[in-house]
Design a protein around this motif. Sequence first.
Motif, PDB file in Angstrom:
ATOM      1  N   ALA A 119       0.832  -1.211   0.000  1.00  0.00           N
ATOM      2  CA  ALA A 119       0.000   0.000   0.000  1.00  0.00           C
ATOM      3  C   ALA A 119       0.864   1.257   0.000  1.00  0.00           C
ATOM      4  CB  ALA A 119      -0.945  -0.005   1.202  1.00  0.00           C
ATOM      5  N   VAL A 120       1.919   1.236   0.798  1.00  0.00           N
ATOM      6  CA  VAL A 120       2.843   2.381   0.821  1.00  0.00           C
ATOM      7  C   VAL A 120       3.538   2.513  -0.530  1.00  0.00           C
ATOM      8  CG1 VAL A 120       4.966   3.289   1.866  1.00  0.00           C
ATOM      9  CG2 VAL A 120       3.184   2.318   3.320  1.00  0.00           C
ATOM     10  N   ALA A 121       3.928   1.394  -1.111  1.00  0.00           N
ATOM     11  CA  ALA A 121       4.608   1.418  -2.414  1.00  0.00           C
ATOM     12  C   ALA A 121       3.687   1.968  -3.499  1.00  0.00           C
ATOM     13  CB  ALA A 121       5.090   0.018  -2.782  1.00  0.00           C
ATOM     14  N   VAL A 122       2.435   1.527  -3.524  1.00  0.00           N
ATOM     15  CA  VAL A 122       1.487   2.024  -4.530  1.00  0.00           C
ATOM     16  C   VAL A 122       1.274   3.522  -4.356  1.00  0.00           C
ATOM     17  CG1 VAL A 122      -0.939   1.948  -5.267  1.00  0.00           C
ATOM     18  CG2 VAL A 122       0.317  -0.187  -4.901  1.00  0.00           C
ATOM     19  N   ALA A 123       1.078   3.956  -3.121  1.00  0.00           N
ATOM     20  CA  ALA A 123       0.872   5.384  -2.862  1.00  0.00           C
ATOM     21  C   ALA A 123       2.098   6.192  -3.287  1.00  0.00           C
ATOM     22  CB  ALA A 123       0.554   5.614  -1.388  1.00  0.00           C
ATOM     23  N   THR A 124       3.280   5.663  -3.034  1.00  0.00           N
ATOM     24  CA  THR A 124       4.519   6.346  -3.408  1.00  0.00           C
ATOM     25  C   THR A 124       4.650   6.447  -4.925  1.00  0.00           C
ATOM     26  OG1 THR A 124       5.594   5.579  -1.388  1.00  0.00           O
ATOM     27  CG2 THR A 124       7.028   6.305  -3.178  1.00  0.00           C
ATOM     28  N   VAL A 125       4.411   5.341  -5.611  1.00  0.00           N
ATOM     29  CA  VAL A 125       4.510   5.331  -7.073  1.00  0.00           C
ATOM     30  C   VAL A 125       3.492   6.298  -7.675  1.00  0.00           C
ATOM     31  CG1 VAL A 125       4.104   3.908  -9.133  1.00  0.00           C
ATOM     32  CG2 VAL A 125       5.506   3.023  -7.261  1.00  0.00           C
ATOM     33  N   LEU A 126       2.272   6.279  -7.169  1.00  0.00           N
ATOM     34  CA  LEU A 126       1.248   7.201  -7.682  1.00  0.00           C
ATOM     35  C   LEU A 126       1.655   8.653  -7.460  1.00  0.00           C
ATOM     36  CD1 LEU A 126      -2.028   5.381  -6.570  1.00  0.00           C
ATOM     37  CD2 LEU A 126      -1.188   5.692  -8.921  1.00  0.00           C
ATOM     38  N   THR A 127       2.192   8.937  -6.278  1.00  0.00           N
ATOM     39  CA  THR A 127       2.631  10.299  -5.974  1.00  0.00           C
ATOM     40  C   THR A 127       3.767  10.722  -6.897  1.00  0.00           C
ATOM     41  OG1 THR A 127       1.969  10.070  -3.660  1.00  0.00           O
ATOM     42  CG2 THR A 127       3.574  11.798  -4.159  1.00  0.00           C
ATOM     43  N   LEU A 128       4.746   9.843  -7.096  1.00  0.00           N
ATOM     44  CA  LEU A 128       5.875  10.160  -7.977  1.00  0.00           C
ATOM     45  C   LEU A 128       5.435  10.323  -9.429  1.00  0.00           C
ATOM     46  CD1 LEU A 128       8.611   7.806  -6.459  1.00  0.00           C
ATOM     47  CD2 LEU A 128       8.414  10.297  -6.211  1.00  0.00           C
ATOM     48  N   PRO A 188      -4.622  11.073  -1.523  1.00  0.00           N
ATOM     49  CA  PRO A 188      -5.223  11.722  -0.361  1.00  0.00           C
ATOM     50  C   PRO A 188      -4.474  11.414   0.952  1.00  0.00           C
ATOM     51  CG  PRO A 188      -6.889  10.556  -1.641  1.00  0.00           C
ATOM     52  CD  PRO A 188      -5.554  10.168  -2.203  1.00  0.00           C
ATOM     53  N   PHE A 189      -4.537  12.368   1.859  1.00  0.00           N
ATOM     54  CA  PHE A 189      -3.916  12.211   3.167  1.00  0.00           C
ATOM     55  C   PHE A 189      -4.436  10.952   3.873  1.00  0.00           C
ATOM     56  CE2 PHE A 189      -3.907  13.050   7.787  1.00  0.00           C
ATOM     57  CZ  PHE A 189      -2.535  13.157   7.984  1.00  0.00           C
ATOM     58  N   ALA A 190      -5.722  10.636   3.703  1.00  0.00           N
ATOM     59  CA  ALA A 190      -6.327   9.456   4.343  1.00  0.00           C
ATOM     60  C   ALA A 190      -5.618   8.169   3.914  1.00  0.00           C
ATOM     61  CB  ALA A 190      -7.813   9.376   4.026  1.00  0.00           C
ATOM     62  N   VAL A 213       0.220   4.033   7.020  1.00  0.00           N
ATOM     63  CA  VAL A 213       1.082   4.074   8.207  1.00  0.00           C
ATOM     64  C   VAL A 213       0.427   3.325   9.368  1.00  0.00           C
ATOM     65  CG1 VAL A 213       2.055   5.635   9.949  1.00  0.00           C
ATOM     66  CG2 VAL A 213       2.251   6.193   7.526  1.00  0.00           C
ATOM     67  N   VAL A 214      -0.875   3.508   9.542  1.00  0.00           N
ATOM     68  CA  VAL A 214      -1.589   2.833  10.625  1.00  0.00           C
ATOM     69  C   VAL A 214      -1.550   1.318  10.434  1.00  0.00           C
ATOM     70  CG1 VAL A 214      -3.882   2.488  11.630  1.00  0.00           C
ATOM     71  CG2 VAL A 214      -3.033   4.793  11.249  1.00  0.00           C
ATOM     72  N   VAL A 215      -1.748   0.846   9.205  1.00  0.00           N
ATOM     73  CA  VAL A 215      -1.708  -0.605   8.942  1.00  0.00           C
ATOM     74  C   VAL A 215      -0.339  -1.179   9.302  1.00  0.00           C
ATOM     75  CG1 VAL A 215      -1.673  -2.342   7.103  1.00  0.00           C
ATOM     76  CG2 VAL A 215      -3.533  -0.723   7.234  1.00  0.00           C
ATOM     77  N   LEU A 216       0.707  -0.493   8.922  1.00  0.00           N
ATOM     78  CA  LEU A 216       2.047  -0.979   9.259  1.00  0.00           C
ATOM     79  C   LEU A 216       2.260  -0.985  10.774  1.00  0.00           C
ATOM     80  CD1 LEU A 216       4.230   0.610   6.454  1.00  0.00           C
ATOM     81  CD2 LEU A 216       3.583  -1.789   6.722  1.00  0.00           C
ATOM     82  N   GLY A 217       1.819   0.056  11.445  1.00  0.00           N
ATOM     83  CA  GLY A 217       1.948   0.107  12.902  1.00  0.00           C
ATOM     84  C   GLY A 217       1.144  -0.984  13.592  1.00  0.00           C
ATOM     85  N   ILE A 229     -14.769   1.666   7.731  1.00  0.00           N
ATOM     86  CA  ILE A 229     -14.105   2.826   7.127  1.00  0.00           C
ATOM     87  C   ILE A 229     -14.026   2.679   5.603  1.00  0.00           C
ATOM     88  CG2 ILE A 229     -11.904   4.057   6.967  1.00  0.00           C
ATOM     89  CD1 ILE A 229     -11.578   3.517   9.989  1.00  0.00           C
ATOM     90  N   ALA A 230     -13.783   1.453   5.135  1.00  0.00           N
ATOM     91  CA  ALA A 230     -13.708   1.217   3.684  1.00  0.00           C
ATOM     92  C   ALA A 230     -15.054   1.489   3.004  1.00  0.00           C
ATOM     93  CB  ALA A 230     -13.259  -0.212   3.407  1.00  0.00           C
ATOM     94  N   ALA A 231     -16.134   1.382   3.759  1.00  0.00           N
ATOM     95  CA  ALA A 231     -17.470   1.570   3.189  1.00  0.00           C
ATOM     96  C   ALA A 231     -17.858   3.044   3.059  1.00  0.00           C
ATOM     97  CB  ALA A 231     -18.503   0.839   4.049  1.00  0.00           C
ATOM     98  N   ILE A 232     -17.041   3.947   3.586  1.00  0.00           N
ATOM     99  CA  ILE A 232     -17.346   5.377   3.475  1.00  0.00           C
ATOM    100  C   ILE A 232     -17.087   5.799   2.025  1.00  0.00           C
ATOM    101  CG2 ILE A 232     -16.710   7.706   4.217  1.00  0.00           C
ATOM    102  CD1 ILE A 232     -15.867   6.441   6.921  1.00  0.00           C
ATOM    103  N   PRO A 233     -18.125   6.221   1.332  1.00  0.00           N
ATOM    104  CA  PRO A 233     -17.967   6.569  -0.092  1.00  0.00           C
ATOM    105  C   PRO A 233     -16.953   7.694  -0.303  1.00  0.00           C
ATOM    106  CG  PRO A 233     -20.294   6.497   0.541  1.00  0.00           C
ATOM    107  CD  PRO A 233     -19.489   6.407   1.806  1.00  0.00           C
ATOM    108  N   GLY A 234     -16.037   7.461  -1.241  1.00  0.00           N
ATOM    109  CA  GLY A 234     -15.092   8.484  -1.653  1.00  0.00           C
ATOM    110  C   GLY A 234     -13.907   8.720  -0.731  1.00  0.00           C
ATOM    111  N   LEU A 235     -13.853   8.041   0.388  1.00  0.00           N
ATOM    112  CA  LEU A 235     -12.732   8.268   1.312  1.00  0.00           C
ATOM    113  C   LEU A 235     -11.428   7.724   0.743  1.00  0.00           C
ATOM    114  CD1 LEU A 235     -11.759   9.340   4.046  1.00  0.00           C
ATOM    115  CD2 LEU A 235     -12.310   7.093   5.024  1.00  0.00           C
ATOM    116  N   TYR A 236     -11.487   6.535   0.152  1.00  0.00           N
ATOM    117  CA  TYR A 236     -10.292   5.892  -0.397  1.00  0.00           C
ATOM    118  C   TYR A 236     -10.512   5.532  -1.859  1.00  0.00           C
ATOM    119  CZ  TYR A 236      -8.987   5.084   4.505  1.00  0.00           C
ATOM    120  OH  TYR A 236      -8.673   5.237   5.815  1.00  0.00           O
ATOM    121  N   PRO A 237      -9.418   5.488  -2.618  1.00  0.00           N
ATOM    122  CA  PRO A 237      -9.537   4.980  -3.995  1.00  0.00           C
ATOM    123  C   PRO A 237      -9.837   3.475  -3.961  1.00  0.00           C
ATOM    124  CG  PRO A 237      -7.244   5.537  -3.463  1.00  0.00           C
ATOM    125  CD  PRO A 237      -8.072   5.934  -2.290  1.00  0.00           C
TER     126      PRO A 237
END
Length: 168
Positions: free
Chosen positions: A52-61, A67-69, A75-79, A116-124
């Motif tokens: 998940a971190v890798a995908v977010a990083t690649v997308l950002t680059l 999104p911040f969420a 980070v929360v999942v890894l922790g 949380i995953a069911a909240i529309p539009g929060l996550y891709p």
Amino acid sequence: MDSLLRRLDRIAGGRHAGYTVPEEGTTHPRTRRAFVVIGWLLVAELLIGVAAVAVATVLTLDGTRVPFAVWMRSVVVLGMTVTLFYFAWRAQKGYYWAYSRLRLFSKIFPVVTLVIAAIPGLYPLWMVSEQILFSLILIGVADYLDSDHMRAAFPRPGNQGTIGDVRA
């Protein structure tokens, strides 16, 4: 190092931090097998978190706004996964509190994650898929921990039964 672990155990385990279950429960072949499977399931959780971190990083680059969420969730999942590894390790050593926390969190985290995953539009969509997979794996961990054998191997403090006729 032992002093640090005792301090962490005290924080995480509360008043029962020093209570360990009878050795016959932790050395039983079914208990050991369950912890091997739980370990592999947690490795899968860790890989999902890193992915998940890798995908977010690649997308950002690549110029995509992530999104911040998504970053917080990653980070929360890894922790959480690191914490679950710690609980599993201490439970293998016979600490009831660790077994109890691992069992509790492997039931709570999937529910929270799916809500949380069911909240529309929060996550891709890719993050929603990651959360569903994360939850399914944790449900598997909870299933192992909730077995009759594991509950007998980890009696509550003050309720020291034996694993009796739980067979290998």
